[in-house]
Design an enzyme around this catalytic site. Sequence first.
Site, PDB file in Angstrom:
ATOM      1  N   CYS A 257       0.832  -1.209   0.000  1.00 14.36           N
ATOM      2  CA  CYS A 257       0.000   0.000   0.000  1.00 14.36           C
ATOM      3  C   CYS A 257       0.871   1.265   0.000  1.00 14.36           C
ATOM      4  O   CYS A 257       1.559   1.546   0.981  1.00 14.36           O
ATOM      5  CB  CYS A 257      -0.911  -0.053   1.231  1.00 14.36           C
ATOM      6  SG  CYS A 257      -1.702   1.491   1.664  1.00 14.36           S
TER       7      CYS A 257
ATOM      8  N   CYS B 127       0.058   3.856   2.686  1.00 13.26           N
ATOM      9  CA  CYS B 127       0.498   3.355   3.992  1.00 13.26           C
ATOM     10  C   CYS B 127       1.961   3.720   4.236  1.00 13.26           C
ATOM     11  O   CYS B 127       2.346   4.081   5.351  1.00 13.26           O
ATOM     12  CB  CYS B 127       0.345   1.832   4.075  1.00 13.26           C
ATOM     13  SG  CYS B 127      -1.355   1.264   3.933  1.00 13.26           S
TER      14      CYS B 127
END
Length: 110
Positions: free
Chosen positions: A31, A34
């Site tokens: 991600c 993230c």
Amino acid sequence: MVKPIEVNDANFDATLKDNPYVLVDFWAEWCGPCRMVAPVMEELAKEYAGKVVVAKLDVDANPQTAMKFRVMSIPTIILFKNGQPVEVMVGAAPKSNFVARLNKHVSVSA
């Protein structure tokens, strides 16, 4: 140096029980947003040391906990107070957003 702790399905509830405030970053290796949030979580772990435990939970490796809290998008950052979610933040955001949400619940000054 204070860093975010790694939590998992097995120790998640105990971590919440042992600490009045836990800020959990639900994330995954693949991600991109993230990865943008990760350094912010590290800074918050240092700045709120002794007041808030900052934790990271890999949703791919720990699907039970992610499902329990209905984490559908990552990053999702949840602040728990006495084991209950009190703030849910979805998506990458500037550090100031996280600080403002934290400060509604936790006082920074000693």
